[in-house]
Design an enzyme around this catalytic site. Structure first.
Site, short mmCIF file in Angstrom:
data_model
loop_
_atom_site.label_atom_id
_atom_site.label_comp_id
_atom_site.label_asym_id
_atom_site.label_seq_id
_atom_site.Cartn_x
_atom_site.Cartn_y
_atom_site.Cartn_z
N GLU A 1 -57.32 -3.86 -12.30
CA GLU A 1 -57.88 -4.36 -13.20
C GLU A 1 -59.34 -3.83 -12.52
OE1 GLU A 1 -56.00 -8.48 -15.61
OE2 GLU A 1 -58.39 -8.15 -14.70
N ASP B 1 -67.74 -15.48 -17.35
CA ASP B 1 -67.39 -15.63 -15.98
C ASP B 1 -68.48 -16.69 -15.05
OD1 ASP B 1 -65.79 -13.29 -15.20
OD2 ASP B 1 -67.03 -12.10 -16.57
N TYR C 1 -52.43 -11.95 -20.77
CA TYR C 1 -52.79 -12.61 -19.37
C TYR C 1 -53.13 -14.14 -20.22
CZ TYR C 1 -55.97 -12.96 -16.02
OH TYR C 1 -57.01 -13.14 -14.93
#
Ligand SMILES: Cc1ncc(COP(=O)(O)O)c(C=O)c1O
Lengths: 280, 405
Positions: free
Chosen positions: A55, A66, A181
């Site tokens: 990734e 994040d 994911y």
């Protein structure tokens, strides 16, 4: 949606892992972090260090999902002059050395929006990109990029989370391709870690809804944790821990110290050891 | 572009105003966003919810506030007849409380236990901390370090009200970074936390919901102007940060073609001084996706968000509510801008001629009135949204004027 006419690298890699009877290691680094040259050295070394899928973060000024480690990585990359175009150049350079390891770009929508969706997809395919993970594009916005990507033959990998209940899961999985994911915690990257039992149960739940491979990430920091996940999922994703290892190798001015790439790759080797030894 | 039958029907089911708006959030938040949407839809249909808001706005906020004829300013400018909608007289000193009352009542209906919010100037933070004190709910306010430094009085106010103020050190440490951090908190605490967004931006349903809660401004103006002048106003002027006071004033009048609307963005040092010198997302930006919606943004060619500049901490957000982007594109509202200097001049003019110290945000709208009113006939009825009072700004104004306090 029927299987996209993508290049098949992701499917091939997961089939190979299955044949080997082990889970895969998915590594995340941010494109251009801490500078393009160092990033290239790390990127090119990842397959030999044991990364099964890669990734590559497409840097964005406002990475809302994040934590501090990847926020800082994004800023370092932007300060080093990284753009979407240079990110694609990195992939192209990598593809010249490795024809098999899937590369997935991970980031936020606005840089792709600014680039122009159709042009971005065409350039990404030409560079050798296999899939996209775009954090701020839920299924409700599929027409923006997901559908065009699938049509163009780029996998669109969706995040499923602890808040994605059984009622919602089909909508999340509907246009997902490549793999799913699973974000193992409700939270941002690089903070808490989920407990094993919960991850196992979550993967089982996903498997009841899809035949796609399930990768699990968020909060995996050590080879041991990676091994735990590798016992229950098709792949373990490690991001913040690798990015933090990279940040530890910077000097006071934020420049890469000699040996940084080797050190990061050494850590990836340890993680790969954990993943590969998990199911013996 | 064809003219729609009504300008007031948006957004559509998916939160779109034309091509703007939407729900661009991480999957973790998406179920929660849908839950807020559902809860708000149900609340809107419940007369008890509406009644609760009306009661609090009356007894606690002090509404309706006056539509005040600014006679001396009108004489001084020598043209249009100027009215001030006195939002600065609300409890906590700005329009922000209108939205906070509505959203906290919704959060309670939803059974949420903890409130988070972002703030720039601190007005929304103070209003949020206020309603959290009133309803006894824990409150965490995210505020950029830069803004904390320039808005000390409001930081102290929030703490007095029992809120925790968390300094944000990422990015330029202003409003956009505070919003990022609030979103990070929300993703982490989805089960018990309600995010009380302070402006008409963010993912659907926030832009529509905040607009609805702020529309009390325009609704009152319509009634008050009828009482005072027996007709509709001719023009409405408001400042735009995220756009909540402006849309609150405008929305009830969007389908009255005789009513002209002007929204004033922050031109900072000047739009022509480059993308980092101002905070005028519509006048000086282009469409992109940030904080859950598609809208006009300050950004570079690569889609990286730029840090706006304005003398006013409440306007230096690099985006704007999606409904404004749409109203701009279809031409229903005119978007203009005022520089820091024009704003400072208007700020002082208002203080001296009307005895009202306006918020620097509102002074942007005043600056436009100073330009526009003299050219209009004396029977032109112009309404300015005086969105907040300027007590919070006296320190930074003193600094700009070279005065030591
Ligand atoms: C007094 C005042 N007016 C206007 C604004 C700008 O916000 P909005 O555009 O949402 O009305 C603020 C924001 O802090 C404010 O405090």
């Amino acid at each position: 949606m029927s299987a996209p006419k993508d290049n098949g690298r992701i499917a091939k890699r997961f089939a190979a892992l299955k044949a080997e009877g082990r889970a895969g290691l998915v590594t995340f680094i941010t494109a251009g972090d801490p500078d393009l040259e160092t990033c290239r050295a790390v990127l090119h070394g990842l397959p030999a260090a044991g990364a099964d899928l890669i990734e590559l973060g497409l840097p964005f000024s406002d990475p809302m999902a994040d934590g501090p480690a990847i926020q800082a990585a994004s800023l370092r990359a932007l300060h080093a002059g990284t753009t979407a175009r240079k990110t694609l150049d990195l992939v192209r350079g990598f593809r010249a050395t490795d024809a098999d390891t899937p590369v997935i770009l991970m980031g936020y929508y606005n840089p792709i929006h600014a680039y122009g969706v159709d042009r971005f997809l065409a350039d990404a395919i030409a560079a050798g990109v296999d899939g996209l993970i775009v954090v701020d594009l839920p299924p409700e916005e599929d027409e923006e990029l997901c559908i065009p990507a699938l049509k163009a033959g780029v996998n669109f990998i969706r995040l499923a989370t602890p808040t994605t209940d059984d009622k919602r899961l089909p909508a999340v999985l509907q246009n997902t391709s490549g793999f799913v994911y699973y974000v193992s915690i409700a939270g941002i990257t690089g903070t808490a870690s989920a407990d094993n039992a919960a991850v196992g149960a979550a993967v089982d739940r996903l498997k009841r809804h899809t035949d796609l491979p399930v990768a699990v990430g968020f909060g995996i920091k050590t080879p041991e944790q990676a091994a735990d996940v590798a016992r229950v999922a098709d792949a373990a994703v490690v991001g913040s821990a690798i990015v933090t290892r990279l940040a530890d190798g910077l000097d006071a001015e934020g420049k890469a110290r000699p040996g940084l790439a080797e050190d990061v790759l050494g850590f990836v080797r340890e993680l790969a050891g954990g993943v590969r030894g998990a199911r013996v | 572009m064809t003219r729609p039958n009504t300008y007031r029907s948006g957004p559509d089911e998916r939160g779109h105003f034309g091509i703007y708006g939407g729900r661009f959030v991480a999957e973790t938040l998406m179920p929660l966003i849908l839950e807020v949407e559902k809860a708000y839809k149900e609340a809107k249909a419940d007369p008890a919810f509406e009644g609760g808001i009306r009661e609090h706005l009356k007894q606690y906020v002090g509404r309706p506030n006056p539509l005040y004829y600014a006679e001396r300013l009108t004489e001084k400018l020598g043209g249009a007849k100027i009215y001030f909608k006195r939002e600065e007289l609300n409890h906590t000193g700005a329009h922000k409380i209108n939205n906070c009352i509505g959203q906290i009542l919704l959060a309670r209906r939803m059974g949420k236990k903890r409130i988070i919010a972002e703030t720039g100037a601190g007005q929304h933070g103070v209003a949020t901390a206020t309603v959290c004190a009133l309803f006894d709910m824990p409150c965490v306010i995210y505020m950029g370090e830069t803004d904390i430094a320039r808005q000390q009085p409001n930081v102290f106010r929030m703490k007095l009200l029992g809120a925790e103020v968390v300094p944000v050190t990422s990015g330029a440490r202003t409003l956009k970074d505070a919003m990022n951090e609030a979103l990070r908190d929300w993703v982490t605490n989805v089960s018990d936390t309600y995010y009380l967004i302070g402006t008409a931006a963010g993912p659907h349903p926030y832009p529509a919901m905040v607009r609805d809660f702020q529309s009390v401004i325009g609704d009152e103006v319509r009634v008050q102007m009828q009482e005072l002048e027996g007709r509709l106003p001719d023009s409405l002027v408001a400042c735009v940060g995220g756009g909540s006071n402006a849309i609150g004033l405008f929305h009830p009048f969007l389908d009255d073609p005789s009513v002209k609307m002007v929204a004033v963005e922050a031109a900072g040092h000047g739009i022509d001084k480059g993308p980092l010198a101002h905070a005028a997302s519509i006048t000086g930006g282009r469409p992109g996706v940030l904080h859950g919606n598609r809208t006009y943004l300050l950004q570079d060619e690569d889609g990286q968000i730029l840090e706006g500049h304005s003398i006013s901490a409440g306007l230096d957000y690099p985006g704007v509510g999606p409904e404004h982007s749409w109203l701009h594109d279809i031409g229903r509202v005119e978007y203009v801008s005022a520089t820091d200097q024009e704003t400072l001049d208007a700020f002082q003019l208002c203080a001296r001629t009307e005895g009202i110290i306006p918020a620097l945000e509102s002074a942007h709208a005043l600056a436009e009135i100073v330009k526009r009113a003299p050219k209009l006939p004396k029977d032109h009825l112009m309404v300015l949204c005086l969105s907040g009072r300027g007590d919070k700004d006296i320190f930074s104004v003193a600094q700009h004027l070279g005065v030591k306090l």
